[in-house]
Design an enzyme around this catalytic site. Structure first.
Site, PDB file in Angstrom:
ATOM      1  N   ASP A 198       0.764  -1.170  -0.128  1.00  0.00           N
ATOM      2  CA  ASP A 198       0.100  -0.012   0.180  1.00  0.00           C
ATOM      3  C   ASP A 198       0.904   1.298  -0.136  1.00  0.00           C
ATOM      4  OD1 ASP A 198      -1.572   2.283   0.674  1.00  0.00           O
ATOM      5  OD2 ASP A 198      -2.575   1.377   2.426  1.00  0.00           O
ATOM      6  N   GLN A 201       0.712   6.484   0.999  1.00  0.00           N
ATOM      7  CA  GLN A 201       1.683   7.476   1.680  1.00  0.00           C
ATOM      8  C   GLN A 201       3.057   7.941   1.311  1.00  0.00           C
ATOM      9  OE1 GLN A 201       0.458   9.916   3.849  1.00  0.00           O
ATOM     10  NE2 GLN A 201      -1.697   8.927   3.954  1.00  0.00           N
ATOM     11  N   CYS A 362      -8.193   6.337  10.287  1.00  0.00           N
ATOM     12  CA  CYS A 362      -8.482   5.209   9.748  1.00  0.00           C
ATOM     13  C   CYS A 362      -7.306   3.924   9.899  1.00  0.00           C
ATOM     14  CB  CYS A 362      -8.370   5.204   8.245  1.00  0.00           C
ATOM     15  SG  CYS A 362      -9.674   6.384   7.716  1.00  0.00           S
TER      16      CYS A 362
HETATM   17  C1  PLP Z   1      -5.163   7.391   2.263  1.00  0.00           C
HETATM   18  C2  PLP Z   1      -4.926   6.075   2.546  1.00  0.00           C
HETATM   19  C3  PLP Z   1      -5.601   4.796   1.907  1.00  0.00           C
HETATM   20  C4  PLP Z   1      -6.570   5.172   1.147  1.00  0.00           C
HETATM   21  O1  PLP Z   1      -6.519   5.815   0.299  1.00  0.00           O
HETATM   22  P1  PLP Z   1      -7.805   6.423  -0.797  1.00  0.00           P
HETATM   23  O2  PLP Z   1      -7.368   7.370  -1.446  1.00  0.00           O
HETATM   24  O3  PLP Z   1      -9.043   6.633   0.349  1.00  0.00           O
HETATM   25  O4  PLP Z   1      -8.501   5.256  -1.422  1.00  0.00           O
HETATM   26  C5  PLP Z   1      -4.911   3.637   2.117  1.00  0.00           C
HETATM   27  N1  PLP Z   1      -3.909   3.355   2.700  1.00  0.00           N
HETATM   28  C6  PLP Z   1      -2.844   4.395   3.499  1.00  0.00           C
HETATM   29  C7  PLP Z   1      -1.832   4.228   3.922  1.00  0.00           C
HETATM   30  C8  PLP Z   1      -3.486   5.648   3.021  1.00  0.00           C
HETATM   31  O5  PLP Z   1      -2.756   6.777   3.511  1.00  0.00           O
END
Ligand code: PLP
Length: 404
Positions: A198, A201, A362
């Site tokens: 992911d 960031q 989140c």
């Molecule tokens: C913002 C974020 C997400 C989700 O991104 P979206 O643009 O809301 O789909 C997932 N993982 C991390 C680490 C984030 O910072």
């Protein structure tokens, strides 16, 4: 060094006032601001070449298709993907992760294991939980230490031939910790597991090299890297994208449709059903160009200076604790002040024009780990200044006095 004032002039919103005060925008981890060149490119698309892509013989459709595909190639080069068809346009990180977890529903079996980390955003927890529920696979979690770092020996111990997928963020949104993903990817591959990173960031701060990392999937959002909302990229290795079933059915993603049988289009179209966010996809390329023109080395230098200054100044405040004290960090400071709810501080400093995020970001498991309801998170971008940090520190001190 960057000429920050010149760069700030590229971002119209940075000269706005909020609550009568000059805006100090420290919520870059939630979404970045957009430079004029990105804002203008959206209008130019609609004014000059708006048409649906991949389906018209007419000139505008050709122009829009070319612009969209040029953007794809630009992003391919930016992340150093081997092929442009490994670069899928999505609506964001969340969509990209769900595309992958949906695909793995036809691969995982009861008894298989999925490894996630305790530092994940809900977007990289919940889809995997849903996948495990659907397939009978088991979710395993890499624990973290008090510094907010993953405990690597514990990760090593979780791996076995049962491990089918490992997923971890490149940089934690809640704490700013940069994870040792290269090591994680290598170890996961050694037991035959696929790896999704992911990168939401990470992409505002660095240029990921997906071939060097050797990850199988890398998901990110456009809106955190100066691009439009509703845009994102899922990189997937060709081999994996060929193996996974399509996520959504519809137009664009088919080769041939009859009521007896439908065959799917080749990559990347197999995963891009329906009319996409054409303007967004094109303009994400503009944002990538903008960041590359500034240069990621310059961006990192500026952000390192901001992080160091903010850490030092904030720690002058008595009773203030920073969460995420590991060494390898992006420009994020997550903190609390003894006995004061983060929301109260956030609300007071907002009145002073300072935009920070308060809450669980989140990432509730991280808050549970530290036994706190949330933190105040200041996340910096290259267009922020030392003076803005000083303004935040003064505002936090003021809020502290008012609240204690
Ligand atoms: C913002 C974020 C997400 C989700 O991104 P979206 O643009 O809301 O789909 C997932 N993982 C991390 C680490 C984030 O910072």
């Amino acid at each position: 060094m960057l000429d920050i004032q010149k760069i700030r002039a590229n971002f119209p919103i940075l000269s706005e006032k909020v609550n009568g005060k000059p805006l100090v925008y420290f919520d870059n981890g939630a979404t970045s601001q957009k430079p004029q060149i990105v804002i203008d490119a959206i209008a130019t698309y609609y004014q000059e070449i708006n048409a649906n892509i991949h389906r018209g013989v007419h000139t505008l459709s050709q122009l829009a298709t070319d612009a969209y595909e040029i953007s794809r190639v630009k992003i391919q080069h930016h992340i150093n993907a081997k092929f442009s068809h490994e670069v899928l346009f999505t609506s964001g990180t969340t969509f990209g992760i769900n595309l992958v977890t949906n695909g793995f529903a036809s691969i995982l079996k009861p008894g298989d294991e999925v490894v996630v980390s305790s530092l994940e955003h809900h977007s990289n927890i919940v889809p995997w939980q849903m996948l495990c529920e659907r397939t009978g696979a088991t979710l395993k979690v890499i624990p973290m230490n008090e510094e907010g770092e993953l405990i690597i020996e514990a990760f090593d111990a979780l791996l076995s031939e049962k491990t089918k997928v490992v997923t971890v963020n490149h940089i934690s949104n809640a704490l700013g910790i940069i994870n040792p993903i290269k090591y994680i990817i290598e170890k996961a591959h050694a037991v035959g597991a696929a790896v999704l990173i992911d990168g939401a960031q990470a992409v505002p701060h660095l240029k990921p090299d997906v071939q060097d990392l050797d990850c199988d999937f890398y998901a990110f959002s456009g809106h955190k890297m100066c691009g439009p909302t509703g845009t994102g990229i899922l990189y997937g290795k060709e081999e994996w994208l060929n193996k996974l079933p399509p996520y959504q059915g519809g137009g664009e993603m088919i080769k041939e449709v009859t009521f007896e049988k439908t065959t799917y289009a080749d990559l990347p179209h197999k995963f891009e059903a329906g009319t996409p966010n054409i303007a967004g996809g094109i303009v994400l390329g503009t944002a990538v160009d903008y960041l590359n023109n500034i240069g990621f080395e310059n961006i990192q230098k500026q952000e390192e200076a901001l992080l160091a200054h903010a850490t030092k100044r904030l720690l002058e405040i008595e009773g203030l604790r920073i969460y995420g004290t590991g060494k390898n960090k992006a420009s994020v400071v997550s903190f609390n002040i003894d006995g004061i709810h983060p929301y109260d501080i956030g609300s007071i400093i907002d009145k002073l024009g300072i935009a920070v995020r308060t809450g669980h970001h989140c990432a509730q498991p991280i808050m549970n780990f530290f036994c706190i309801p949330g933190t105040i998170r200041a996340s910096f971008s290259f267009y922020n200044t030392i003076e803005e940090i000083d303004a935040m520190v003064e505002a936090v001190k003021k809020a502290k006095t008012m609240l204690s």
